[in-house]
Design a protein around this motif. Structure first.
Motif, mmCIF file in Angstrom:
data_model
loop_
_atom_site.group_PDB
_atom_site.id
_atom_site.type_symbol
_atom_site.label_atom_id
_atom_site.label_comp_id
_atom_site.label_asym_id
_atom_site.label_seq_id
_atom_site.Cartn_x
_atom_site.Cartn_y
_atom_site.Cartn_z
ATOM 1 N N ASN A 1 -2.827 4.130 -2.985
ATOM 2 C CA ASN A 1 -2.879 3.216 -4.119
ATOM 3 C C ASN A 1 -2.189 1.898 -3.759
ATOM 4 O O ASN A 1 -1.439 1.829 -2.795
ATOM 5 C CB ASN A 1 -2.202 3.842 -5.335
ATOM 6 C CG ASN A 1 -2.865 5.140 -5.753
ATOM 7 O OD1 ASN A 1 -4.056 5.303 -5.615
ATOM 8 N ND2 ASN A 1 -2.072 6.060 -6.246
ATOM 9 N N ILE A 2 -2.435 0.864 -4.555
ATOM 10 C CA ILE A 2 -1.820 -0.444 -4.329
ATOM 11 C C ILE A 2 -0.781 -0.700 -5.419
ATOM 12 O O ILE A 2 -1.051 -0.485 -6.599
ATOM 13 C CB ILE A 2 -2.877 -1.560 -4.339
ATOM 14 C CG1 ILE A 2 -3.839 -1.385 -3.179
ATOM 15 C CG2 ILE A 2 -2.221 -2.930 -4.266
ATOM 16 C CD1 ILE A 2 -4.973 -2.381 -3.159
ATOM 17 N N GLU B 1 -7.260 -5.558 -3.689
ATOM 18 C CA GLU B 1 -7.191 -5.742 -2.238
ATOM 19 C C GLU B 1 -7.358 -7.204 -1.854
ATOM 20 O O GLU B 1 -6.740 -7.675 -0.906
ATOM 21 C CB GLU B 1 -8.281 -4.920 -1.538
ATOM 22 C CG GLU B 1 -7.976 -3.454 -1.417
ATOM 23 C CD GLU B 1 -9.081 -2.705 -0.696
ATOM 24 O OE1 GLU B 1 -10.271 -2.998 -0.954
ATOM 25 O OE2 GLU B 1 -8.744 -1.844 0.130
ATOM 26 N N ILE C 1 -2.310 0.210 -8.946
ATOM 27 C CA ILE C 1 -3.760 0.263 -9.070
ATOM 28 C C ILE C 1 -4.239 1.495 -8.318
ATOM 29 O O ILE C 1 -4.022 1.610 -7.110
ATOM 30 C CB ILE C 1 -4.436 -1.005 -8.516
ATOM 31 C CG1 ILE C 1 -4.067 -2.230 -9.364
ATOM 32 C CG2 ILE C 1 -5.945 -0.865 -8.552
ATOM 33 C CD1 ILE C 1 -2.878 -2.942 -8.917
ATOM 34 N N LEU C 2 -4.863 2.409 -9.024
ATOM 35 C CA LEU C 2 -5.315 3.657 -8.420
ATOM 36 C C LEU C 2 -6.572 3.434 -7.594
ATOM 37 O O LEU C 2 -7.440 2.649 -7.965
ATOM 38 C CB LEU C 2 -5.608 4.686 -9.504
ATOM 39 C CG LEU C 2 -4.447 4.998 -10.456
ATOM 40 C CD1 LEU C 2 -4.917 5.950 -11.539
ATOM 41 C CD2 LEU C 2 -3.283 5.564 -9.701
ATOM 42 N N LYS C 3 -6.654 4.139 -6.474
ATOM 43 C CA LYS C 3 -7.826 3.977 -5.614
ATOM 44 C C LYS C 3 -9.078 4.589 -6.222
ATOM 45 O O LYS C 3 -10.184 4.274 -5.810
ATOM 46 C CB LYS C 3 -7.568 4.545 -4.223
ATOM 47 C CG LYS C 3 -7.321 6.034 -4.168
ATOM 48 C CD LYS C 3 -7.038 6.476 -2.759
ATOM 49 C CE LYS C 3 -6.702 7.946 -2.727
ATOM 50 N NZ LYS C 3 -6.300 8.374 -1.400
ATOM 51 N N SER C 4 -8.929 5.431 -7.227
ATOM 52 C CA SER C 4 -10.088 6.023 -7.896
ATOM 53 C C SER C 4 -10.807 5.011 -8.796
ATOM 54 O O SER C 4 -11.960 5.203 -9.140
ATOM 55 C CB SER C 4 -9.671 7.240 -8.706
ATOM 56 O OG SER C 4 -8.728 6.879 -9.686
ATOM 57 N N HIS C 5 -10.133 3.907 -9.154
ATOM 58 C CA HIS C 5 -10.745 2.826 -9.932
ATOM 59 C C HIS C 5 -11.305 1.820 -8.936
ATOM 60 O O HIS C 5 -10.656 0.844 -8.587
ATOM 61 C CB HIS C 5 -9.727 2.163 -10.854
ATOM 62 C CG HIS C 5 -9.197 3.074 -11.902
ATOM 63 N ND1 HIS C 5 -9.167 2.737 -13.223
ATOM 64 C CD2 HIS C 5 -8.693 4.333 -11.836
ATOM 65 C CE1 HIS C 5 -8.671 3.740 -13.925
ATOM 66 N NE2 HIS C 5 -8.363 4.718 -13.100
ATOM 67 N N LYS C 6 -12.524 2.053 -8.473
ATOM 68 C CA LYS C 6 -13.106 1.317 -7.344
ATOM 69 C C LYS C 6 -13.147 -0.192 -7.550
ATOM 70 O O LYS C 6 -12.743 -0.947 -6.669
ATOM 71 C CB LYS C 6 -14.527 1.819 -7.055
ATOM 72 C CG LYS C 6 -14.604 3.298 -6.760
ATOM 73 C CD LYS C 6 -13.969 3.641 -5.458
ATOM 74 C CE LYS C 6 -14.151 5.138 -5.182
ATOM 75 N NZ LYS C 6 -13.296 5.620 -4.156
ATOM 76 N N LEU D 1 0.855 -1.178 0.000
ATOM 77 C CA LEU D 1 0.000 0.000 0.000
ATOM 78 C C LEU D 1 0.895 1.233 0.000
ATOM 79 O O LEU D 1 1.742 1.391 0.882
ATOM 80 C CB LEU D 1 -0.901 -0.011 1.236
ATOM 81 C CG LEU D 1 -1.978 1.050 1.298
ATOM 82 C CD1 LEU D 1 -2.998 0.824 0.190
ATOM 83 C CD2 LEU D 1 -2.680 1.006 2.644
ATOM 84 N N ARG E 1 -11.461 -2.206 -9.695
ATOM 85 C CA ARG E 1 -10.123 -2.797 -9.807
ATOM 86 C C ARG E 1 -9.385 -2.755 -8.472
ATOM 87 O O ARG E 1 -8.664 -3.680 -8.121
ATOM 88 C CB ARG E 1 -9.311 -2.059 -10.864
ATOM 89 C CG ARG E 1 -9.866 -2.259 -12.237
ATOM 90 C CD ARG E 1 -9.076 -1.497 -13.263
ATOM 91 N NE ARG E 1 -9.739 -1.620 -14.558
ATOM 92 C CZ ARG E 1 -9.687 -0.710 -15.485
ATOM 93 N NH1 ARG E 1 -9.014 0.391 -15.279
ATOM 94 N NH2 ARG E 1 -10.305 -0.893 -16.631
ATOM 95 N N TYR E 2 -9.601 -1.680 -7.730
ATOM 96 C CA TYR E 2 -8.958 -1.527 -6.431
ATOM 97 C C TYR E 2 -9.475 -2.592 -5.464
ATOM 98 O O TYR E 2 -8.703 -3.207 -4.735
ATOM 99 C CB TYR E 2 -9.219 -0.128 -5.877
ATOM 100 C CG TYR E 2 -8.430 0.203 -4.640
ATOM 101 C CD1 TYR E 2 -7.116 0.649 -4.738
ATOM 102 C CD2 TYR E 2 -8.982 0.075 -3.376
ATOM 103 C CE1 TYR E 2 -6.381 0.958 -3.612
ATOM 104 C CE2 TYR E 2 -8.260 0.374 -2.243
ATOM 105 C CZ TYR E 2 -6.966 0.822 -2.362
ATOM 106 O OH TYR E 2 -6.240 1.115 -1.241
#
Length: 88
Positions: free
Chosen positions: A43-44, A71, A59-64, A38, A66-67
């Motif tokens: 982001n991940i 996780e 992986i951007l946290k704005s891409h719910k 993290l 995919r995020y």
């Protein structure tokens, strides 16, 4: 003046070709997840190993969707990932 149907048709074809080239430029890898961390921005960062090579994906946290999927990933699981190549 003159008919613009040919010009409009060419514009549409050029847009389709550009989209296709963007899709071809994507990096696609099937391998195992070797590291998952993290970042401080939330982001991940995934490290995927295929054979001898390692690939890093963010992986951007704005891409719910995919995020949420990222996780749930566990280490040493087989995955197929696709991303856009970015150089800094």
């Amino acid at each position: 003046m003159f008919d613009k149907t040919l010009i409009n048709t060419l514009k549409v074809l050029a847009k389709k070709e550009k989209k296709l080239k963007e899709y071809k430029r994507r990096l696609r890898v099937k391998g195992k997840v070797t590291a998952k961390e993290l970042l401080k921005s939330g982001n991940i960062k995934l490290t995927v190993k295929k054979g001898e090579e390692e690939y890093k994906f963010i992986i951007l946290k704005s891409h719910k969707d995919r995020y949420a999927l990222a996780e749930k990933l566990e280490l040493n699981k087989s995955v197929s990932v696709a991303g856009v190549n970015k150089f800094r």
